[in-house]
Structures are given as C-alpha cells and as structure tokens.
Motif scaffolding. Structure first.
Motif, mmCIF file in Angstrom:
data_model
loop_
_atom_site.group_PDB
_atom_site.id
_atom_site.type_symbol
_atom_site.label_atom_id
_atom_site.label_comp_id
_atom_site.label_asym_id
_atom_site.label_seq_id
_atom_site.Cartn_x
_atom_site.Cartn_y
_atom_site.Cartn_z
ATOM 1 N N SER A 129 12.127 -5.538 -11.069
ATOM 2 C CA SER A 129 11.675 -4.415 -11.890
ATOM 3 C C SER A 129 11.109 -3.332 -10.984
ATOM 4 O O SER A 129 10.560 -3.610 -9.916
ATOM 5 C CB SER A 129 10.614 -4.865 -12.887
ATOM 6 N N THR A 130 11.232 -2.095 -11.428
ATOM 7 C CA THR A 130 10.668 -0.958 -10.715
ATOM 8 C C THR A 130 9.810 -0.142 -11.666
ATOM 9 O O THR A 130 10.227 0.155 -12.788
ATOM 10 C CB THR A 130 11.780 -0.057 -10.148
ATOM 11 N N LEU A 131 8.615 0.183 -11.221
ATOM 12 C CA LEU A 131 7.734 1.099 -11.939
ATOM 13 C C LEU A 131 7.743 2.422 -11.184
ATOM 14 O O LEU A 131 7.447 2.461 -9.994
ATOM 15 C CB LEU A 131 6.309 0.544 -12.004
ATOM 16 N N LYS A 132 8.134 3.461 -11.864
ATOM 17 C CA LYS A 132 8.223 4.777 -11.240
ATOM 18 C C LYS A 132 7.168 5.692 -11.835
ATOM 19 O O LYS A 132 6.989 5.734 -13.055
ATOM 20 C CB LYS A 132 9.614 5.370 -11.444
ATOM 21 N N ILE A 133 6.496 6.415 -10.976
ATOM 22 C CA ILE A 133 5.511 7.401 -11.418
ATOM 23 C C ILE A 133 5.948 8.747 -10.861
ATOM 24 O O ILE A 133 6.087 8.914 -9.639
ATOM 25 C CB ILE A 133 4.095 7.057 -10.936
ATOM 26 N N GLN A 134 6.168 9.672 -11.746
ATOM 27 C CA GLN A 134 6.591 11.002 -11.332
ATOM 28 C C GLN A 134 5.389 11.930 -11.244
ATOM 29 O O GLN A 134 4.416 11.782 -11.989
ATOM 30 C CB GLN A 134 7.601 11.559 -12.338
ATOM 31 N N ARG A 135 5.485 12.869 -10.317
ATOM 32 C CA ARG A 135 4.440 13.917 -10.187
ATOM 33 C C ARG A 135 3.055 13.286 -10.213
ATOM 34 O O ARG A 135 2.225 13.589 -11.075
ATOM 35 C CB ARG A 135 4.595 14.944 -11.302
ATOM 36 N N THR A 136 2.801 12.401 -9.248
ATOM 37 C CA THR A 136 1.558 11.635 -9.238
ATOM 38 C C THR A 136 0.329 12.532 -9.274
ATOM 39 O O THR A 136 0.309 13.641 -8.703
ATOM 40 C CB THR A 136 1.484 10.729 -7.995
ATOM 41 N N TYR A 140 0.856 -1.182 0.000
ATOM 42 C CA TYR A 140 0.000 0.000 0.000
ATOM 43 C C TYR A 140 0.897 1.238 0.000
ATOM 44 O O TYR A 140 1.921 1.259 0.671
ATOM 45 C CB TYR A 140 -0.908 0.033 1.236
ATOM 46 N N LYS A 141 0.483 2.225 -0.789
ATOM 47 C CA LYS A 141 1.241 3.468 -0.847
ATOM 48 C C LYS A 141 0.266 4.628 -0.946
ATOM 49 O O LYS A 141 -0.619 4.638 -1.812
ATOM 50 C CB LYS A 141 2.175 3.462 -2.062
ATOM 51 N N VAL A 142 0.399 5.569 -0.044
ATOM 52 C CA VAL A 142 -0.381 6.796 -0.115
ATOM 53 C C VAL A 142 0.579 7.923 -0.459
ATOM 54 O O VAL A 142 1.616 8.084 0.192
ATOM 55 C CB VAL A 142 -1.090 7.091 1.222
ATOM 56 N N ALA A 143 0.264 8.660 -1.498
ATOM 57 C CA ALA A 143 1.127 9.749 -1.938
ATOM 58 C C ALA A 143 0.310 11.030 -2.067
ATOM 59 O O ALA A 143 -0.883 10.991 -2.397
ATOM 60 C CB ALA A 143 1.770 9.411 -3.274
ATOM 61 N N LYS A 144 0.961 12.137 -1.805
ATOM 62 C CA LYS A 144 0.332 13.427 -2.064
ATOM 63 C C LYS A 144 0.516 13.754 -3.543
ATOM 64 O O LYS A 144 1.552 13.418 -4.141
ATOM 65 C CB LYS A 144 0.964 14.508 -1.192
ATOM 66 N N ARG A 145 -0.459 14.403 -4.093
ATOM 67 C CA ARG A 145 -0.383 14.779 -5.499
ATOM 68 C C ARG A 145 0.914 15.538 -5.755
ATOM 69 O O ARG A 145 1.270 16.454 -5.007
ATOM 70 C CB ARG A 145 -1.583 15.641 -5.877
ATOM 71 N N GLY A 146 1.606 15.113 -6.794
ATOM 72 C CA GLY A 146 2.866 15.754 -7.146
ATOM 73 C C GLY A 146 4.101 15.005 -6.674
ATOM 74 O O GLY A 146 5.213 15.273 -7.138
ATOM 75 N N GLN A 147 3.905 14.057 -5.755
ATOM 76 C CA GLN A 147 5.043 13.268 -5.283
ATOM 77 C C GLN A 147 5.429 12.208 -6.319
ATOM 78 O O GLN A 147 4.615 11.780 -7.125
ATOM 79 C CB GLN A 147 4.675 12.548 -3.977
ATOM 80 N N ASP A 148 6.674 11.777 -6.234
ATOM 81 C CA ASP A 148 7.139 10.652 -7.046
ATOM 82 C C ASP A 148 7.023 9.371 -6.226
ATOM 83 O O ASP A 148 7.241 9.385 -5.020
ATOM 84 C CB ASP A 148 8.603 10.848 -7.440
ATOM 85 N N VAL A 149 6.690 8.258 -6.898
ATOM 86 C CA VAL A 149 6.621 6.969 -6.208
ATOM 87 C C VAL A 149 7.384 5.927 -7.009
ATOM 88 O O VAL A 149 7.536 6.048 -8.234
ATOM 89 C CB VAL A 149 5.165 6.493 -5.985
ATOM 90 N N ALA A 150 7.852 4.911 -6.311
ATOM 91 C CA ALA A 150 8.547 3.792 -6.952
ATOM 92 C C ALA A 150 7.964 2.492 -6.419
ATOM 93 O O ALA A 150 7.908 2.282 -5.202
ATOM 94 C CB ALA A 150 10.042 3.851 -6.676
ATOM 95 N N LEU A 151 7.538 1.647 -7.318
ATOM 96 C CA LEU A 151 6.904 0.377 -6.971
ATOM 97 C C LEU A 151 7.810 -0.754 -7.444
ATOM 98 O O LEU A 151 8.264 -0.746 -8.584
ATOM 99 C CB LEU A 151 5.525 0.271 -7.642
#
Lengths: 117, 111
Positions: A75-82, A10-21
């Motif tokens: 593998s890593t899936l990265k989402i920038q500026r969520t 589970y990952k909670v991110a604020k809008r604009g944050q980057d995440v890596a899965l």
C-alpha cells in the motif's frame, strides 16, 4: 517478510512537496490500516483496506491525502502539497482476517516519521 | 461520538504492581485491545478482551466491563523495560470495523 515494513523510515519534505509512503504488510494479511500518530498522542485512524478495496477512508484529513493498495498487498499513502501540520509518524498495520468479530489483531510497522519544514 | 480516556502518565517502582485504567464511549463495540509502545517504536499487541472478565497472560492481565465501558491493564512484578506508553484501543463497528485509540498512558518504572 517476518513483519510489516515501511519505507522510508524518515522523510523530510519542504512545505508544498508531495510525498509517498510505502507499506509492505505481512504476507497473506487481508486487512491493512493506515494511522497518523502525533507526538504524545495515540494513533489516529486514516483509512482501511480489505484486499485491494478501500472500505473506509473517513479518517483522511483532507483531499490532499490519498491511499491505494492496487494488488491487495503493498500500500502507498500519498500526501500532496504537504503542510506543516502533516508532520507526524505514519503507521501501517495489517491483520490476517477480514471478519469483524474475530480475535484477529493488528501488527504494526515501524512507521515513517514525516517532518514538513 | 467516540471517546477513549486513559491517564496521561503514571509512575511506579520496580517490582510493584500498577493498574492502568481505560474508559470508552464508542459507536458499536467489537473488542478492546491493549498495546505497548516504546518511544520511537511501533505498538505491539498485549491483550484482547471481548467478553466481560479478566484475561491473564503472564505478568500482564486485562479486565473488561462492557456495561461500564471500562477496562484496565494490570502489570505485575514491574521491570525497568516496562517503561513505555500503553495504548487502549476499541474496535468499533460503526460502518466498517476500525480501531479507535486512546492517547496512551506513559508509564515510568523507577528503580
């Protein structure tokens, strides 16, 4: 390991944050897939790796999404500026065989549920 | 375009038989898969068809007609634990091979 593992669950991110899965496929599996699954929908293809080569990234929704598998295993899936529309479950799957036309099937990980506030 | 259609929801009674249909239109075809997905869990593989006909595996059977772009999953002797979503997926050969999933059929098994 015995199966495909993903972290975090589970990952909670604020809008604009980057995440890596992260995805750890079954050892020895050549093919690796990433999917996005919205609530009540089927998995939507994002990208496909054969060993370290990203052979298809046609499903990535925007250039904010990036995936890598540098050594042909993890593998890593990265989402920038969520953005809020990125909220979904991200599933990883691996399969043993690289050959289309085989009876090979995918084994899915438990997924990472991403919530963007 | 690529399109897979299956009913959104079905309800059946414990002990009964249910058939979940799937129709598809895809660019290239290299096999049809059925997966079961319990709420909050990963999809798990149920069956695979690449040639026309029926594949039987215990209580579950799957049928394929490539000329009609049609498949069904047959579940016999339904149990409460069969309540789940059932996903139809086609392995497409458009470009590299990838899996196109339907939206899933949510099956409720009632006592």
């Amino acid at each position: 390991g015995a199966g495909v593992s993903q972290s975090p669950r589970y990952k909670v991110a604020k809008r604009g944050q980057d995440v890596a899965l992260r995805c750890d496929p079954i050892s020895g599996h050549v093919s690796l897939f990433w999917y996005q699954q919205a609530l009540g929908q089927g998995p939507e293809f994002l990208t496909y790796f054969q060993n370290e080569a990203q052979l298809d990234k046609s499903g990535l929704p925007s250039d904010r999404f990036f995936a890598e598998r540098p050594e042909g295993s993890v593998s890593t899936l990265k989402i920038q500026r969520t953005q809020q529309e990125d909220s979904a479950v991200y599933l990883c799957a691996s399969s043993h065989n690289r050959l289309a036309g085989s009876t090979d099937t995918q084994y899915f990980g438990p997924g990472t549920r991403l919530t963007v506030l | 375009g690529q399109n897979i259609d299956q009913p959104t929801e079905m309800t059946a009674t414990e002990g009964a038989i249910v058939q979940i249909n799937c129709t598809y239109q895809t660019s290239g075809f290299n096999g049809l898969f059925w997966y079961q997905q319990h709420a909050g869990e990963a999809p798990t593989f149920l069956s695979y068809n690449v040639l026309d006909g029926l594949e039987e595996k215990g209580r579950f059977s799957s049928f394929l007609s490539r000329s009609k772009g049609y498949s069904y999953l047959l579940l016999k002797e339904l149990q409460m634990k069969d309540s789940a979503s059932y996903l139809c997926a086609v392995r497409s050969t458009s470009g590299t091979y990838k899996y196109i999933f339907g939206t899933g059929t949510r099956l409720k098994v009632l006592a």
